[in-house]
Design a protein around this motif. Structure first.
Motif, PDB file in Angstrom:
ATOM      1  N   UNK A  63      -1.276 -12.573   8.424  1.00 33.84           N
ATOM      2  CA  UNK A  63      -0.032 -11.921   8.841  1.00 33.84           C
ATOM      3  C   UNK A  63       0.107 -10.649   8.021  1.00 33.84           C
ATOM      4  N   UNK A  64      -0.237  -9.541   8.645  1.00 33.15           N
ATOM      5  CA  UNK A  64      -0.447  -8.290   7.912  1.00 33.15           C
ATOM      6  C   UNK A  64       0.848  -7.733   7.330  1.00 33.15           C
ATOM      7  N   UNK A  65       0.716  -7.257   6.112  1.00 36.15           N
ATOM      8  CA  UNK A  65       1.768  -6.503   5.433  1.00 36.15           C
ATOM      9  C   UNK A  65       1.159  -5.143   5.081  1.00 36.15           C
ATOM     10  N   UNK A  66       1.524  -4.089   5.798  1.00 38.09           N
ATOM     11  CA  UNK A  66       0.893  -2.780   5.580  1.00 38.09           C
ATOM     12  C   UNK A  66       1.097  -2.229   4.172  1.00 38.09           C
ATOM     13  N   UNK A  67       2.054  -2.769   3.417  1.00 41.04           N
ATOM     14  CA  UNK A  67       2.316  -2.286   2.064  1.00 41.04           C
ATOM     15  C   UNK A  67       1.605  -3.109   0.998  1.00 41.04           C
ATOM     16  N   UNK A  68       0.867  -4.136   1.411  1.00 41.77           N
ATOM     17  CA  UNK A  68       0.203  -5.040   0.477  1.00 41.77           C
ATOM     18  C   UNK A  68      -1.236  -4.570   0.275  1.00 41.77           C
ATOM     19  N   UNK A  69      -1.596  -4.250  -0.952  1.00 42.62           N
ATOM     20  CA  UNK A  69      -2.873  -3.583  -1.216  1.00 42.62           C
ATOM     21  C   UNK A  69      -4.085  -4.326  -0.673  1.00 42.62           C
ATOM     22  N   UNK A  70      -4.226  -5.642  -0.866  1.00 47.20           N
ATOM     23  CA  UNK A  70      -5.406  -6.303  -0.294  1.00 47.20           C
ATOM     24  C   UNK A  70      -5.512  -6.156   1.217  1.00 47.20           C
ATOM     25  N   UNK A  71      -4.366  -6.043   1.903  1.00 46.74           N
ATOM     26  CA  UNK A  71      -4.394  -5.885   3.353  1.00 46.74           C
ATOM     27  C   UNK A  71      -4.804  -4.474   3.743  1.00 46.74           C
ATOM     28  N   UNK A  72      -4.130  -3.467   3.193  1.00 42.59           N
ATOM     29  CA  UNK A  72      -4.475  -2.109   3.632  1.00 42.59           C
ATOM     30  C   UNK A  72      -5.836  -1.672   3.091  1.00 42.59           C
ATOM     31  N   UNK A  73      -6.294  -2.275   2.012  1.00 43.51           N
ATOM     32  CA  UNK A  73      -7.633  -1.934   1.513  1.00 43.51           C
ATOM     33  C   UNK A  73      -8.720  -2.529   2.399  1.00 43.51           C
ATOM     34  N   UNK A  74      -8.476  -3.717   2.934  1.00 48.60           N
ATOM     35  CA  UNK A  74      -9.438  -4.284   3.894  1.00 48.60           C
ATOM     36  C   UNK A  74      -9.474  -3.426   5.150  1.00 48.60           C
ATOM     37  N   UNK A  75      -8.304  -2.976   5.611  1.00 51.93           N
ATOM     38  CA  UNK A  75      -8.268  -2.072   6.762  1.00 51.93           C
ATOM     39  C   UNK A  75      -9.056  -0.799   6.481  1.00 51.93           C
ATOM     40  N   UNK A  76      -8.880  -0.252   5.278  1.00 46.82           N
ATOM     41  CA  UNK A  76      -9.564   0.990   4.926  1.00 46.82           C
ATOM     42  C   UNK A  76     -11.077   0.794   4.943  1.00 46.82           C
ATOM     43  N   UNK A  77     -11.532  -0.356   4.439  1.00 48.17           N
ATOM     44  CA  UNK A  77     -12.962  -0.637   4.466  1.00 48.17           C
ATOM     45  C   UNK A  77     -13.485  -0.664   5.899  1.00 48.17           C
ATOM     46  N   UNK A  78     -12.799  -1.404   6.770  1.00 47.93           N
ATOM     47  CA  UNK A  78     -13.267  -1.533   8.147  1.00 47.93           C
ATOM     48  C   UNK A  78     -13.070  -0.245   8.939  1.00 47.93           C
ATOM     49  N   UNK A  79     -12.040   0.533   8.598  1.00 49.48           N
ATOM     50  CA  UNK A  79     -11.871   1.838   9.242  1.00 49.48           C
ATOM     51  C   UNK A  79     -13.078   2.735   8.987  1.00 49.48           C
ATOM     52  N   UNK A  80     -13.688   2.571   7.825  1.00 47.06           N
ATOM     53  CA  UNK A  80     -14.865   3.360   7.498  1.00 47.06           C
ATOM     54  C   UNK A  80     -16.092   2.970   8.291  1.00 47.06           C
ATOM     55  N   UNK A  81     -16.006   1.854   9.015  1.00 48.93           N
ATOM     56  CA  UNK A  81     -17.124   1.382   9.842  1.00 48.93           C
ATOM     57  C   UNK A  81     -16.759   1.397  11.315  1.00 48.93           C
ATOM     58  N   UNK A  82     -15.858   2.313  11.683  1.00 45.56           N
ATOM     59  CA  UNK A  82     -15.346   2.320  13.055  1.00 45.56           C
ATOM     60  C   UNK A  82     -16.417   2.629  14.085  1.00 45.56           C
TER      61      UNK A  82
END
Length: 241
Positions: free
Chosen positions: A10-29
């Motif tokens: 259940x994503x929390x966009x302000x929670x670092x482990x969540x947005x950092x995982x997004x950032x990692x996967x965004x780099x592999x778009x």
């Protein structure tokens, strides 16, 4: 067509482990699409929700539905879908496996109940735990998938704020059923485990996406993504007749 990865949580966009995982996967778009799957939608029809994903991650909690995240983890394990569980994902993967091998109708996290019977207690507090991020270290088990991923190094350092690990008494029971500790800290505490009946099923008591010492792709995240692509590639290969 890009491979799809489901993040159970259940994503929390302000929670670092969540947005950092997004950032990692965004780099592999260019290679992957990913989607956060709310745990409450996995209570029923889990297979229908997850059938089109080639990889599954159980990210950090909190989760709205314990049953939902356990169902998602079980779907990955029973169908040999590449799976990575970090921090809370570690704890709920342990609960899923304990429930399965003991054939229990239900299972409880220590957050919920402290009066559990010995045969129904799968988690215990870590020797050191803190809401603040801190560095942990572990020695990979030689010959394990974990050891191969990290290049058989003597010591690995990662970032954690996890609270619960596998109960000591359950380690040999899990190991007899294929879920083994593949990295321990100096004091013997399990920090990473792998289910060796699957091609890639690893759970960690740390958050690889938050490791500041790595300037390139994290070896564990990279290995997970490579595993997703290998599995999807085999599905597209038509055997010779």
């Amino acid at each position: 067509m890009k491979n799809r990865i489901a993040i159970l949580g259940n994503i929390n966009p302000l929670y670092e482990p969540h947005y950092s995982m997004n950032a990692f996967l965004d780099g592999l778009e260019d290679r992957f699409n990913y989607e956060w799957v709310p745990t409450e939608v996995l209570v029923e029809d889990t297979a229908q929700v997850l059938k089109n994903f080639g990889g599954i991650i159980a990210g950090s909690g909190p989760y709205k539905s314990k049953e939902g995240v356990i169902n998602g983890i079980r779907y990955a394990r029973e169908n040999n879908i590449p799976f990575l569980g970090t921090c809370s994902g570690f704890g709920y993967a342990v609960l899923e496996f304990g429930q399965s091998i003991f054939n229990l109708p239900g299972v409880h996290h220590p957050y919920e109940r402290t009066d559990l019977e010995p045969g129904e207690t799968f988690l215990q507090p870590l020797g050191f735990c803190s809401r603040d991020m801190h560095t942990i270290s572990f020695k990979p088990l030689p010959g394990s998938l974990t050891g191969l991923i990290y290049g058989e190094v003597a010591l690995v350092q990662e970032e954690s704020h996890c609270y619960y690990g596998i109960k000591d008494e359950m380690v040999p029971v899990f190991g007899e059923n294929g879920f083994v500790v593949s990295g321990r800290s100096d004091d013997g505490e399990a920090k990473i485990m792998e289910y060796n009946k699957n091609d890639f099923f690893i759970i960690t008591l740390f958050l690889p996406q938050l490791n500041p010492r790595l300037t390139a792709t994290h070896p564990l995240l990279k290995a997970f993504c490579n595993s997703v692509e290998r599995v999807e590639m085999t599905k597209t290969v038509t055997p010779d007749h």
